[in-house]
Design a protein around this motif. Structure first.
Motif, PDB file in Angstrom:
ATOM      1  N   GLY A 153       0.821  -1.205   0.000  1.00  0.00           N
ATOM      2  CA  GLY A 153       0.000   0.000   0.000  1.00  0.00           C
ATOM      3  C   GLY A 153       0.853   1.251   0.000  1.00  0.00           C
ATOM      4  N   THR A 154       0.256   2.367   0.371  1.00  0.00           N
ATOM      5  CA  THR A 154       0.928   3.665   0.391  1.00  0.00           C
ATOM      6  C   THR A 154       1.118   4.121   1.836  1.00  0.00           C
ATOM      7  OG1 THR A 154      -0.059   4.293  -1.722  1.00  0.00           O
ATOM      8  CG2 THR A 154       0.765   6.080  -0.343  1.00  0.00           C
ATOM      9  N   TYR A 155       2.345   4.521   2.154  1.00  0.00           N
ATOM     10  CA  TYR A 155       2.695   5.049   3.469  1.00  0.00           C
ATOM     11  C   TYR A 155       3.060   6.520   3.297  1.00  0.00           C
ATOM     12  CZ  TYR A 155       3.186   0.147   4.868  1.00  0.00           C
ATOM     13  OH  TYR A 155       2.952  -1.179   5.137  1.00  0.00           O
ATOM     14  N   ASN A 156       2.648   7.374   4.219  1.00  0.00           N
ATOM     15  CA  ASN A 156       2.978   8.794   4.142  1.00  0.00           C
ATOM     16  C   ASN A 156       3.362   9.279   5.538  1.00  0.00           C
ATOM     17  OD1 ASN A 156       2.976  11.338   2.515  1.00  0.00           O
ATOM     18  ND2 ASN A 156       1.506  11.945   4.069  1.00  0.00           N
ATOM     19  N   THR A 157       4.512   9.956   5.628  1.00  0.00           N
ATOM     20  CA  THR A 157       5.020  10.508   6.875  1.00  0.00           C
ATOM     21  C   THR A 157       5.248  11.997   6.679  1.00  0.00           C
ATOM     22  OG1 THR A 157       6.123   8.442   7.417  1.00  0.00           O
ATOM     23  CG2 THR A 157       6.898  10.400   8.560  1.00  0.00           C
ATOM     24  N   VAL A 158       4.814  12.812   7.627  1.00  0.00           N
ATOM     25  CA  VAL A 158       4.961  14.263   7.527  1.00  0.00           C
ATOM     26  C   VAL A 158       6.013  14.738   8.517  1.00  0.00           C
ATOM     27  CG1 VAL A 158       3.779  16.484   7.797  1.00  0.00           C
ATOM     28  CG2 VAL A 158       2.597  14.555   6.744  1.00  0.00           C
ATOM     29  N   GLN A 159       7.000  15.493   8.017  1.00  0.00           N
ATOM     30  CA  GLN A 159       8.003  16.118   8.873  1.00  0.00           C
ATOM     31  C   GLN A 159       7.580  17.548   9.225  1.00  0.00           C
ATOM     32  OE1 GLN A 159       9.167  14.262   6.096  1.00  0.00           O
ATOM     33  NE2 GLN A 159       9.841  12.601   7.383  1.00  0.00           N
ATOM     34  N   GLU A 160       6.992  18.264   8.256  1.00  0.00           N
ATOM     35  CA  GLU A 160       6.605  19.659   8.450  1.00  0.00           C
ATOM     36  C   GLU A 160       5.385  19.955   7.598  1.00  0.00           C
ATOM     37  OE1 GLU A 160       8.515  23.827   7.006  1.00  0.00           O
ATOM     38  OE2 GLU A 160       9.871  22.497   8.086  1.00  0.00           O
ATOM     39  N   GLY A 161       4.485  20.775   8.091  1.00  0.00           N
ATOM     40  CA  GLY A 161       3.285  21.127   7.336  1.00  0.00           C
ATOM     41  C   GLY A 161       2.204  20.077   7.505  1.00  0.00           C
ATOM     42  N   ILE A 162       1.349  19.941   6.514  1.00  0.00           N
ATOM     43  CA  ILE A 162       0.226  19.002   6.563  1.00  0.00           C
ATOM     44  C   ILE A 162       0.069  18.371   5.186  1.00  0.00           C
ATOM     45  CG2 ILE A 162      -2.284  18.779   6.869  1.00  0.00           C
ATOM     46  CD1 ILE A 162      -2.171  21.277   8.636  1.00  0.00           C
ATOM     47  N   THR A 163      -0.214  17.064   5.157  1.00  0.00           N
ATOM     48  CA  THR A 163      -0.635  16.434   3.909  1.00  0.00           C
ATOM     49  C   THR A 163      -2.087  16.010   4.073  1.00  0.00           C
ATOM     50  OG1 THR A 163       0.091  14.204   4.521  1.00  0.00           O
ATOM     51  CG2 THR A 163       1.663  15.573   3.311  1.00  0.00           C
ATOM     52  N   VAL A 164      -2.774  15.899   2.962  1.00  0.00           N
ATOM     53  CA  VAL A 164      -4.143  15.406   2.944  1.00  0.00           C
ATOM     54  C   VAL A 164      -4.122  14.157   2.080  1.00  0.00           C
ATOM     55  CG1 VAL A 164      -6.536  15.874   2.322  1.00  0.00           C
ATOM     56  CG2 VAL A 164      -5.085  17.721   3.179  1.00  0.00           C
ATOM     57  N   VAL A 165      -4.417  13.007   2.691  1.00  0.00           N
ATOM     58  CA  VAL A 165      -4.393  11.729   1.984  1.00  0.00           C
ATOM     59  C   VAL A 165      -5.828  11.342   1.669  1.00  0.00           C
ATOM     60  CG1 VAL A 165      -3.725   9.306   2.091  1.00  0.00           C
ATOM     61  CG2 VAL A 165      -2.267  11.059   3.139  1.00  0.00           C
ATOM     62  N   GLN A 166      -6.070  11.078   0.379  1.00  0.00           N
ATOM     63  CA  GLN A 166      -7.413  10.749  -0.073  1.00  0.00           C
ATOM     64  C   GLN A 166      -7.410   9.362  -0.701  1.00  0.00           C
ATOM     65  OE1 GLN A 166      -8.925  13.238  -3.227  1.00  0.00           O
ATOM     66  NE2 GLN A 166     -11.016  12.877  -2.591  1.00  0.00           N
ATOM     67  N   THR A 167      -8.381   8.527  -0.267  1.00  0.00           N
ATOM     68  CA  THR A 167      -8.579   7.205  -0.859  1.00  0.00           C
ATOM     69  C   THR A 167     -10.054   7.085  -1.232  1.00  0.00           C
ATOM     70  OG1 THR A 167      -9.206   6.054   1.178  1.00  0.00           O
ATOM     71  CG2 THR A 167      -6.825   6.253   0.716  1.00  0.00           C
ATOM     72  N   ALA A 168     -10.442   5.925  -1.704  1.00  0.00           N
ATOM     73  CA  ALA A 168     -11.848   5.688  -2.035  1.00  0.00           C
ATOM     74  C   ALA A 168     -12.729   5.750  -0.793  1.00  0.00           C
ATOM     75  CB  ALA A 168     -11.986   4.336  -2.723  1.00  0.00           C
ATOM     76  N   HIS A 169     -12.133   5.636   0.401  1.00  0.00           N
ATOM     77  CA  HIS A 169     -12.889   5.630   1.654  1.00  0.00           C
ATOM     78  C   HIS A 169     -12.987   6.999   2.310  1.00  0.00           C
ATOM     79  CE1 HIS A 169     -12.996   1.279   1.462  1.00  0.00           C
ATOM     80  NE2 HIS A 169     -11.710   1.315   1.187  1.00  0.00           N
ATOM     81  N   GLY A 170     -12.362   8.026   1.735  1.00  0.00           N
ATOM     82  CA  GLY A 170     -12.416   9.362   2.308  1.00  0.00           C
ATOM     83  C   GLY A 170     -11.040  10.002   2.339  1.00  0.00           C
ATOM     84  N   GLU A 171     -10.900  11.055   3.138  1.00  0.00           N
ATOM     85  CA  GLU A 171      -9.615  11.733   3.246  1.00  0.00           C
ATOM     86  C   GLU A 171      -9.323  12.063   4.700  1.00  0.00           C
ATOM     87  OE1 GLU A 171     -10.117  15.195   0.677  1.00  0.00           O
ATOM     88  OE2 GLU A 171     -10.235  16.450   2.444  1.00  0.00           O
ATOM     89  N   ILE A 172      -8.020  12.254   4.969  1.00  0.00           N
ATOM     90  CA  ILE A 172      -7.583  12.555   6.322  1.00  0.00           C
ATOM     91  C   ILE A 172      -6.363  13.462   6.252  1.00  0.00           C
ATOM     92  CG2 ILE A 172      -6.117  10.508   6.498  1.00  0.00           C
ATOM     93  CD1 ILE A 172      -7.016  10.350   9.472  1.00  0.00           C
ATOM     94  N   GLU A 173      -6.262  14.392   7.195  1.00  0.00           N
ATOM     95  CA  GLU A 173      -5.084  15.254   7.297  1.00  0.00           C
ATOM     96  C   GLU A 173      -4.025  14.545   8.129  1.00  0.00           C
ATOM     97  OE1 GLU A 173      -5.950  19.140   8.810  1.00  0.00           O
ATOM     98  OE2 GLU A 173      -6.818  19.786   6.898  1.00  0.00           O
ATOM     99  N   VAL A 174      -2.771  14.666   7.697  1.00  0.00           N
ATOM    100  CA  VAL A 174      -1.648  14.079   8.412  1.00  0.00           C
ATOM    101  C   VAL A 174      -0.724  15.224   8.808  1.00  0.00           C
ATOM    102  CG1 VAL A 174       0.178  12.343   8.349  1.00  0.00           C
ATOM    103  CG2 VAL A 174      -1.862  12.047   6.930  1.00  0.00           C
ATOM    104  N   ARG A 175      -0.417  15.325  10.095  1.00  0.00           N
ATOM    105  CA  ARG A 175       0.357  16.440  10.643  1.00  0.00           C
ATOM    106  C   ARG A 175       1.780  15.996  10.994  1.00  0.00           C
ATOM    107  NH1 ARG A 175      -2.839  20.652  11.292  1.00  0.00           N
ATOM    108  NH2 ARG A 175      -5.063  20.331  11.201  1.00  0.00           N
TER     109      ARG A 175
END
Length: 189
Positions: A153-175
């Motif tokens: 699958g896809t892994y996402n790690t945030v060091q600074e700022g915010i990412t928004v991860v979107q899948t077929a099940h919705g989206e979530i902010e990662v800080r």
């Protein structure tokens, strides 16, 4: 005379064809890194080389490349990775955008001014998720098959700022300091 007309028509066609947008410049290369053009040609990446929209960059098991983008951002493509520059424009216009597809492997991205001016214009697509940003430094990894404790699958790690991860099940902010996983299994939330 016929050859002159063909030559002139060829020169006119070449000069009238739109050029691909410059994405950035290779800042550093280690190991084997290959660049594939939109028309299927390939060549080894080298420091100082220009990278354009539509090109795909592939790293070997020992390869890594750092690319300084035209909007003052940076991407670091890790070993055994494959990313395509889908769309890129950094002209200081409302239509500026940065859209990449990470097919496999890992990539760290420090966003440039395109994402800072218009966060919705920046996206990294993977086989299982689309990642947007809010002016950030983040690392995205795509694992194709299970290895040890790592699920596909896809892994996402945030060091600074915010990412928004979107899948077929919705989206979530990662800080900052947070991690998210989007499973390759479509049934997983």
């Amino acid at each position: 005379m016929k050859n002159i007309y063909i030559l002139l028509a060829t020169v006119f066609f070449i000069h009238s064809a739109p050029a691909a947008e410059l994405f950035g410049t290779v800042d550093a290369v280690t190991g084997e890194v290959t660049v594939l053009t939109a028309n299927g040609d390939s060549f080894r990446a080298s420091s100082g080389q220009k990278i354009y929209e539509g090109q795909t960059i592939q790293t070997s098991a020992s390869g890594e490349v750092h690319i300084a983008s035209a909007d003052s951002g940076l991407i670091a493509l890790r070993p055994n990775s494959n990313v395509r520059i889908d769309r890129f424009s950094a002209k200081g216009e409302p239509a500026d955008e940065s859209v990449l597809t990470l097919f496999k492997g890992a990539m760290r991205a420090i966003t440039g001014w395109v994402a800072k001016r218009n966060p919705s214009a920046y996206r990294i697509k993977t086989p299982t998720a689309t990642i947007g940003v809010r002016g950030t430094d983040h690392e995205t990894t795509v694992i194709e098959t299970a290895t040890g404790d790592s699920l596909p699958g896809t892994y996402n790690t945030v060091q600074e700022g915010i990412t928004v991860v979107q899948t077929a099940h919705g989206e979530i902010e990662v800080r900052p300091g947070q991690h998210i996983f989007a499973s390759r299994d479509d049934n997983a939330a």
